[in-house]
Each structure stands twice: as C-alpha cells, then as structure tokens.
Design a protein around this motif. Structure first.
Motif, PDB file in Angstrom:
ATOM      1  N   UNK A   8      32.823  37.913  42.665  1.00 17.94           N
ATOM      2  CA  UNK A   8      34.246  37.726  42.499  1.00 17.94           C
ATOM      3  C   UNK A   8      35.042  38.987  42.240  1.00 17.94           C
ATOM      4  N   UNK A   9      34.361  40.104  42.112  1.00 15.08           N
ATOM      5  CA  UNK A   9      35.083  41.352  41.907  1.00 15.08           C
ATOM      6  C   UNK A   9      35.806  41.799  43.161  1.00 15.08           C
ATOM      7  N   UNK A  10      36.622  42.814  43.009  1.00 15.68           N
ATOM      8  CA  UNK A  10      37.350  43.333  44.157  1.00 15.68           C
ATOM      9  C   UNK A  10      38.510  44.202  43.727  1.00 15.68           C
ATOM     10  N   UNK A  11      39.344  44.506  44.691  1.00 16.33           N
ATOM     11  CA  UNK A  11      40.532  45.318  44.449  1.00 16.33           C
ATOM     12  C   UNK A  11      41.728  44.400  44.249  1.00 16.33           C
ATOM     13  N   UNK A  12      42.461  44.632  43.193  1.00 22.63           N
ATOM     14  CA  UNK A  12      43.627  43.811  42.899  1.00 22.63           C
ATOM     15  C   UNK A  12      44.732  44.708  42.379  1.00 22.63           C
ATOM     16  N   UNK A  13      45.954  44.338  42.661  1.00 19.01           N
ATOM     17  CA  UNK A  13      47.097  45.119  42.187  1.00 19.01           C
ATOM     18  C   UNK A  13      47.370  44.821  40.721  1.00 19.01           C
ATOM     19  N   UNK A  14      47.965  45.752  40.029  1.00 16.83           N
ATOM     20  CA  UNK A  14      48.336  45.488  38.633  1.00 16.83           C
ATOM     21  C   UNK A  14      49.174  44.216  38.520  1.00 16.83           C
ATOM     22  N   UNK A  17      45.409  38.678  39.493  1.00 18.28           N
ATOM     23  CA  UNK A  17      44.378  37.876  38.834  1.00 18.28           C
ATOM     24  C   UNK A  17      43.091  37.880  39.640  1.00 18.28           C
ATOM     25  N   UNK A  18      42.011  37.745  38.946  1.00 18.07           N
ATOM     26  CA  UNK A  18      40.697  37.559  39.554  1.00 18.07           C
ATOM     27  C   UNK A  18      39.897  36.619  38.672  1.00 18.07           C
ATOM     28  N   UNK A  19      39.008  35.874  39.303  1.00 18.78           N
ATOM     29  CA  UNK A  19      38.061  35.074  38.538  1.00 18.78           C
ATOM     30  C   UNK A  19      36.656  35.514  38.918  1.00 18.78           C
ATOM     31  N   UNK A  20      35.937  35.998  37.932  1.00 19.39           N
ATOM     32  CA  UNK A  20      34.549  36.386  38.135  1.00 19.39           C
ATOM     33  C   UNK A  20      33.648  35.197  37.871  1.00 19.39           C
ATOM     34  N   UNK A  21      32.589  35.104  38.647  1.00 18.34           N
ATOM     35  CA  UNK A  21      31.612  34.040  38.476  1.00 18.34           C
ATOM     36  C   UNK A  21      30.258  34.636  38.131  1.00 18.34           C
ATOM     37  N   UNK A  22      29.506  33.882  37.378  1.00 17.93           N
ATOM     38  CA  UNK A  22      28.152  34.281  36.999  1.00 17.93           C
ATOM     39  C   UNK A  22      27.245  33.082  37.293  1.00 17.93           C
ATOM     40  N   UNK A  90      41.696  47.853  33.108  1.00 17.41           N
ATOM     41  CA  UNK A  90      40.656  46.825  33.224  1.00 17.41           C
ATOM     42  C   UNK A  90      39.634  47.177  34.305  1.00 17.41           C
ATOM     43  N   UNK A  91      39.897  48.248  35.033  1.00 20.97           N
ATOM     44  CA  UNK A  91      38.972  48.677  36.072  1.00 20.97           C
ATOM     45  C   UNK A  91      37.607  48.995  35.472  1.00 20.97           C
ATOM     46  N   UNK A  92      36.581  48.330  35.991  1.00 21.06           N
ATOM     47  CA  UNK A  92      35.230  48.501  35.443  1.00 21.06           C
ATOM     48  C   UNK A  92      34.259  47.665  36.265  1.00 21.06           C
ATOM     49  N   UNK A  93      32.994  47.906  36.036  1.00 18.36           N
ATOM     50  CA  UNK A  93      31.965  46.991  36.514  1.00 18.36           C
ATOM     51  C   UNK A  93      31.767  45.944  35.430  1.00 18.36           C
ATOM     52  N   UNK A  94      31.838  44.697  35.822  1.00 18.48           N
ATOM     53  CA  UNK A  94      31.725  43.586  34.884  1.00 18.48           C
ATOM     54  C   UNK A  94      30.352  42.931  35.029  1.00 18.48           C
ATOM     55  N   UNK A  95      29.731  42.662  33.893  1.00 17.34           N
ATOM     56  CA  UNK A  95      28.403  42.079  33.850  1.00 17.34           C
ATOM     57  C   UNK A  95      28.404  40.797  33.016  1.00 17.34           C
ATOM     58  N   UNK A 121      23.041  40.553  34.731  1.00 18.33           N
ATOM     59  CA  UNK A 121      23.279  40.553  36.156  1.00 18.33           C
ATOM     60  C   UNK A 121      23.429  41.972  36.667  1.00 18.33           C
ATOM     61  N   UNK A 122      23.656  42.085  37.970  1.00 17.21           N
ATOM     62  CA  UNK A 122      23.751  43.408  38.592  1.00 17.21           C
ATOM     63  C   UNK A 122      25.153  44.001  38.476  1.00 17.21           C
ATOM     64  N   UNK A 123      26.100  43.171  38.106  1.00 15.81           N
ATOM     65  CA  UNK A 123      27.464  43.638  37.928  1.00 15.81           C
ATOM     66  C   UNK A 123      28.320  43.435  39.169  1.00 15.81           C
ATOM     67  N   UNK A 124      29.610  43.321  38.938  1.00 14.27           N
ATOM     68  CA  UNK A 124      30.574  43.223  40.030  1.00 14.27           C
ATOM     69  C   UNK A 124      31.755  44.127  39.684  1.00 14.27           C
ATOM     70  N   UNK A 125      32.198  44.899  40.654  1.00  8.65           N
ATOM     71  CA  UNK A 125      33.223  45.906  40.415  1.00  8.65           C
ATOM     72  C   UNK A 125      34.618  45.302  40.532  1.00  8.65           C
ATOM     73  N   UNK A 126      35.414  45.554  39.524  1.00  4.98           N
ATOM     74  CA  UNK A 126      36.822  45.168  39.530  1.00  4.98           C
ATOM     75  C   UNK A 126      37.644  46.453  39.509  1.00  4.98           C
TER      76      UNK A 126
END
Length: 130
Positions: A8-14, A17-22, A90-95, A121-126
C-alpha cells in the motif's frame, strides 16, 4: 511460519491519504498484537502504533495522533494503518511487526525501538512529496 507482508505504500502529495496493509500468515491474528513502525532515511526506526484484539489502539508519536488510524480484521488476517493528512516528514519505510509475547501482554511489549518483536515484514515505502 509467521509471515508479515506490507503493501500500500507509494508516492502521495502532502495532505493526501494512504492505507497500508499488513497481511499476516502462520499464526492466529486474533491472539496477537500488530505494531507499525517506520524508518525515515538517515533516522532510527520509531514506533508508530499498536493494536491488539482487547486493547484500545495505541499511538506512540504525537505527530500522527489524529491523522493515523490502526485497525485489524482478524477474519481476513489483515492489519491496516490508515494515514490521512500526510506530511513530507511522514516519508519513511513502514513496517508491521509482532511477537509471540503479544499473546499474553498485548501492546505492552512494544517499545519504540521494537526490540522485543521478532517477526517483521519487509516494509513498504511511503513518500510524501509534491
């Protein structure tokens, strides 16, 4: 074996919104807590949130309170981190992460450095950028 896979990570403008899934497998999610962490470039990993089936969700960063919401769907063996009002910081790899210890202690075993959690997990980049 225990496996966690973020997506669910990706590039988003300030302001976006994004929703990450695990996606969790190899264990019964009902009995475990799921914690979310993030690691920004050049910075240490930091705890974001934690949710179990019997506690009120916890948010460890004042900067995300009111903007991020964590949840989990035991029937789908999925955990989520909904992020609104995203900021460049908030830019980061989320785990997502968990531990067998959470079966008995819930989110109380989650420290900001995550040292007690053995499954990650392996992480997803936001990336939050205009």
């Amino acid at each position: 074996q225990v496996q966690l896979v973020e997506s669910g990570g990706g590039l988003v403008q300030p302001g976006g919104s994004l929703t990450l899934s695990c996606a969790a497998s190899g264990f019964t999610l009902d009995y475990y807590a799921i914690a979310w962490f993030r690691q920004a470039p050049g910075k240490e990993r930091e705890g974001v949130s934690c949710i179990s089936s019997w506690e009120v969700p916890k948010y460890y960063l004042d900067s995300v309170k009111g903007r991020f919401t964590t949840s989990k769907d035991n029937s789908k063996t999925m955990a989520y981190l909904q992020m609104n009002g995203l900021k460049p910081e908030d830019t980061a790899v989320y785990y997502c992460a968990t531990s067998r210890l959470t079966r008995d202690s819930g989110c109380s075993v989650v420290t900001t450095d995550g040292k007690w959690l053995e499954h990650w997990g392996q992480g997803t980049l936001v990336t939050v950028s205009s």
